[in-house]
Design a protein around this motif. Structure first.
Motif, PDB file in Angstrom:
ATOM      1  N   VAL A  16      -5.268   7.604 -12.087  1.00 43.08           N
ATOM      2  CA  VAL A  16      -4.267   7.748 -11.630  1.00 43.08           C
ATOM      3  C   VAL A  16      -4.255   8.419 -10.300  1.00 43.08           C
ATOM      4  O   VAL A  16      -5.532   9.608 -10.133  1.00 43.08           O
ATOM      5  CB  VAL A  16      -3.686   8.620 -12.721  1.00 43.08           C
ATOM      6  CG1 VAL A  16      -2.370   9.412 -12.001  1.00 43.08           C
ATOM      7  CG2 VAL A  16      -3.348   7.428 -13.838  1.00 43.08           C
ATOM      8  N   ARG A  17      -3.742   8.070  -9.042  1.00 43.12           N
ATOM      9  CA  ARG A  17      -4.243   8.490  -8.108  1.00 43.12           C
ATOM     10  C   ARG A  17      -2.648   8.741  -7.625  1.00 43.12           C
ATOM     11  O   ARG A  17      -1.612   7.722  -7.585  1.00 43.12           O
ATOM     12  CB  ARG A  17      -4.677   7.913  -6.722  1.00 43.12           C
ATOM     13  CG  ARG A  17      -4.946   8.060  -5.309  1.00 43.12           C
ATOM     14  CD  ARG A  17      -5.776   7.337  -4.624  1.00 43.12           C
ATOM     15  NE  ARG A  17      -6.901   7.653  -4.994  1.00 43.12           N
ATOM     16  CZ  ARG A  17      -8.173   8.426  -5.090  1.00 43.12           C
ATOM     17  NH1 ARG A  17      -7.775   9.817  -4.642  1.00 43.12           N
ATOM     18  NH2 ARG A  17      -9.267   8.496  -5.315  1.00 43.12           N
ATOM     19  N   GLN A  18      -2.456  10.262  -7.130  1.00 42.73           N
ATOM     20  CA  GLN A  18      -1.098  10.386  -6.739  1.00 42.73           C
ATOM     21  C   GLN A  18      -1.008  10.210  -5.118  1.00 42.73           C
ATOM     22  O   GLN A  18      -1.528  10.041  -4.324  1.00 42.73           O
ATOM     23  CB  GLN A  18      -0.665  12.003  -7.101  1.00 42.73           C
ATOM     24  CG  GLN A  18      -1.031  12.510  -8.604  1.00 42.73           C
ATOM     25  CD  GLN A  18       0.140  13.539  -8.496  1.00 42.73           C
ATOM     26  OE1 GLN A  18       0.678  14.209  -8.820  1.00 42.73           O
ATOM     27  NE2 GLN A  18      -1.304  14.951  -8.408  1.00 42.73           N
ATOM     28  N   GLY A  64      -3.133  12.140  -2.774  1.00 45.17           N
ATOM     29  CA  GLY A  64      -4.059  11.150  -2.798  1.00 45.17           C
ATOM     30  C   GLY A  64      -5.387  11.615  -3.748  1.00 45.17           C
ATOM     31  O   GLY A  64      -6.442  11.429  -4.111  1.00 45.17           O
ATOM     32  N   LYS A  65      -4.404  13.124  -4.652  1.00 50.30           N
ATOM     33  CA  LYS A  65      -5.496  13.408  -5.660  1.00 50.30           C
ATOM     34  C   LYS A  65      -5.520  12.592  -6.823  1.00 50.30           C
ATOM     35  O   LYS A  65      -4.686  11.640  -6.779  1.00 50.30           O
ATOM     36  CB  LYS A  65      -4.837  14.427  -5.935  1.00 50.30           C
ATOM     37  CG  LYS A  65      -4.602  15.561  -4.861  1.00 50.30           C
ATOM     38  CD  LYS A  65      -4.004  17.203  -4.994  1.00 50.30           C
ATOM     39  CE  LYS A  65      -4.721  18.065  -6.372  1.00 50.30           C
ATOM     40  NZ  LYS A  65      -4.314  19.430  -6.962  1.00 50.30           N
ATOM     41  N   SER A  66      -6.852  12.757  -7.613  1.00 50.92           N
ATOM     42  CA  SER A  66      -6.786  11.764  -8.336  1.00 50.92           C
ATOM     43  C   SER A  66      -6.996  12.639 -10.061  1.00 50.92           C
ATOM     44  O   SER A  66      -7.511  14.238  -9.224  1.00 50.92           O
ATOM     45  CB  SER A  66      -7.811  11.068  -8.321  1.00 50.92           C
ATOM     46  OG  SER A  66      -9.278  11.171  -8.383  1.00 50.92           O
ATOM     47  N   ASN A  67      -6.966  12.860 -11.297  1.00 54.07           N
ATOM     48  CA  ASN A  67      -6.692  13.082 -12.547  1.00 54.07           C
ATOM     49  C   ASN A  67      -7.746  12.883 -12.548  1.00 54.07           C
ATOM     50  O   ASN A  67      -8.735  14.061 -12.578  1.00 54.07           O
ATOM     51  CB  ASN A  67      -6.541  12.342 -13.354  1.00 54.07           C
ATOM     52  CG  ASN A  67      -6.533  10.641 -14.144  1.00 54.07           C
ATOM     53  OD1 ASN A  67      -6.828  10.105 -12.660  1.00 54.07           O
ATOM     54  ND2 ASN A  67      -5.972  10.638 -14.736  1.00 54.07           N
ATOM     55  N   GLY A  92      -1.948   3.407  -8.960  1.00 55.41           N
ATOM     56  CA  GLY A  92      -2.115   4.190  -7.633  1.00 55.41           C
ATOM     57  C   GLY A  92      -0.303   4.154  -7.489  1.00 55.41           C
ATOM     58  O   GLY A  92       0.664   3.185  -7.171  1.00 55.41           O
ATOM     59  N   TYR A  93      -0.196   5.532  -7.404  1.00 52.67           N
ATOM     60  CA  TYR A  93       1.243   5.847  -6.758  1.00 52.67           C
ATOM     61  C   TYR A  93       1.251   6.705  -5.569  1.00 52.67           C
ATOM     62  O   TYR A  93       1.979   7.523  -5.291  1.00 52.67           O
ATOM     63  CB  TYR A  93       1.679   7.473  -7.679  1.00 52.67           C
ATOM     64  CG  TYR A  93       2.190   7.077  -9.019  1.00 52.67           C
ATOM     65  CD1 TYR A  93       2.890   6.628  -9.731  1.00 52.67           C
ATOM     66  CD2 TYR A  93       0.903   6.773 -10.194  1.00 52.67           C
ATOM     67  CE1 TYR A  93       3.462   5.995 -11.288  1.00 52.67           C
ATOM     68  CE2 TYR A  93       0.897   6.496 -11.138  1.00 52.67           C
ATOM     69  CZ  TYR A  93       2.447   5.663 -11.793  1.00 52.67           C
ATOM     70  OH  TYR A  93       2.432   5.606 -12.822  1.00 52.67           O
ATOM     71  N   THR A  94       0.426   5.919  -4.408  1.00 55.07           N
ATOM     72  CA  THR A  94       0.293   6.813  -3.231  1.00 55.07           C
ATOM     73  C   THR A  94       1.178   5.631  -2.501  1.00 55.07           C
ATOM     74  O   THR A  94       1.845   6.532  -1.016  1.00 55.07           O
ATOM     75  CB  THR A  94      -1.374   6.045  -2.312  1.00 55.07           C
ATOM     76  OG1 THR A  94      -1.174   4.352  -2.924  1.00 55.07           O
ATOM     77  CG2 THR A  94      -2.353   7.066  -3.561  1.00 55.07           C
ATOM     78  N   GLY A  95       1.872   4.600  -2.496  1.00 56.78           N
ATOM     79  CA  GLY A  95       2.689   4.029  -1.900  1.00 56.78           C
ATOM     80  C   GLY A  95       4.215   4.571  -1.916  1.00 56.78           C
ATOM     81  O   GLY A  95       4.370   4.731  -3.078  1.00 56.78           O
ATOM     82  N   MET A  96       4.858   3.324  -1.687  1.00 56.98           N
ATOM     83  CA  MET A  96       6.325   3.108  -2.218  1.00 56.98           C
ATOM     84  C   MET A  96       5.833   1.977  -3.202  1.00 56.98           C
ATOM     85  O   MET A  96       7.391   2.730  -3.863  1.00 56.98           O
ATOM     86  CB  MET A  96       7.432   1.858  -0.316  1.00 56.98           C
ATOM     87  CG  MET A  96       7.749   2.651  -0.094  1.00 56.98           C
ATOM     88  SD  MET A  96       9.001   4.197   0.070  1.00 56.98           S
ATOM     89  CE  MET A  96       9.295   4.260   1.421  1.00 56.98           C
TER      90      MET A  96
END
Length: 195
Positions: free
Chosen positions: A107-109, A112-115, A159-163
């Motif tokens: 999972v990427r927040q 930019g950090k990932s688990n 990926g929770y990096t964008g909209m």
């Protein structure tokens, strides 16, 4: 003489029972303290005399700051460790390591950090979070895994990096055996990744 032998036998049995009962909880507590991840173990057996280790039903869930709690679901890990190499060598020797993983969720927040990155960074810090202990800087130990068997059924990438959230599930069904592993890069061979 008989009473002394009986007392020693009872003490040994009590110590063995305590080892079996408390070891999984102690390991869970330590790993949670070091990583911040919610780690649970159904079965953990470690024989300090033979070097045999069995872990079953290990799950690691992401910290609350992540949008999903899924991280690792390990069915079983079995290892045969050369105990003498741990104490008398610069290199740890694992004669046999069998890792059976049902699922890994990367999972990427949005920051930019990932688990996976946070989990690995926790071990490089070396001291449990929030204890005030000063991390000890040391060289990573070298290792040799004479026979490594890896099974990985599913890889989940989010990926929770964008909209919009980008989620993909890959049914890998990896079942590979390696010999004389001394570096994780040895595992990155083209035959491993199948569609």
């Amino acid at each position: 003489s008989t009473k002394v032998c009986l007392a020693v036998g009872v003490l040994f049995a009590a110590a063995s029972l305590a080892w079996m009962v408390f070891l999984p909880r102690v390991v869970e507590h330590y790993l949670r303290a070091v990583t911040g991840f919610d780690i649970r173990v159904s079965v953990l057996k470690a024989d300090p005399f033979t070097g045999r280790v069995v872990v079953e039903g290990l799950t690691a869930k992401n910290p609350p700051s992540y949008p999903t709690d899924e991280f690792v679901e390990l069915r079983a890990l079995r290892a045969d460790v050369n105990i003498f190499s741990c104490f008398f060598s610069e290199r740890i020797v694992i004669n046999e390591l069998d890792v059976d993983t049902a699922k890994i969720a990367l999972v990427r927040q949005h920051d930019g950090k990932s688990n996976a990155g946070d989990f690995m960074a926790a071990f490089s810090r070396g001291a449990p979070a929030g204890t005030g202990a000063v991390p000890v800087s040391r060289k990573p130990r070298k290792y040799l895994i004479r026979k490594l068997h890896i099974r990985l059924e599913e890889l989940y990438v989010a990926g929770y990096t964008g909209m919009a959230t980008d989620k993909k599930v890959f049914k890998l069904n990896i079942d590979q055996t390696y010999n004389d592993v001394t570096d994780p890069r040895q595992l990155l061979v083209p035959s491993v990744v199948r569609t």
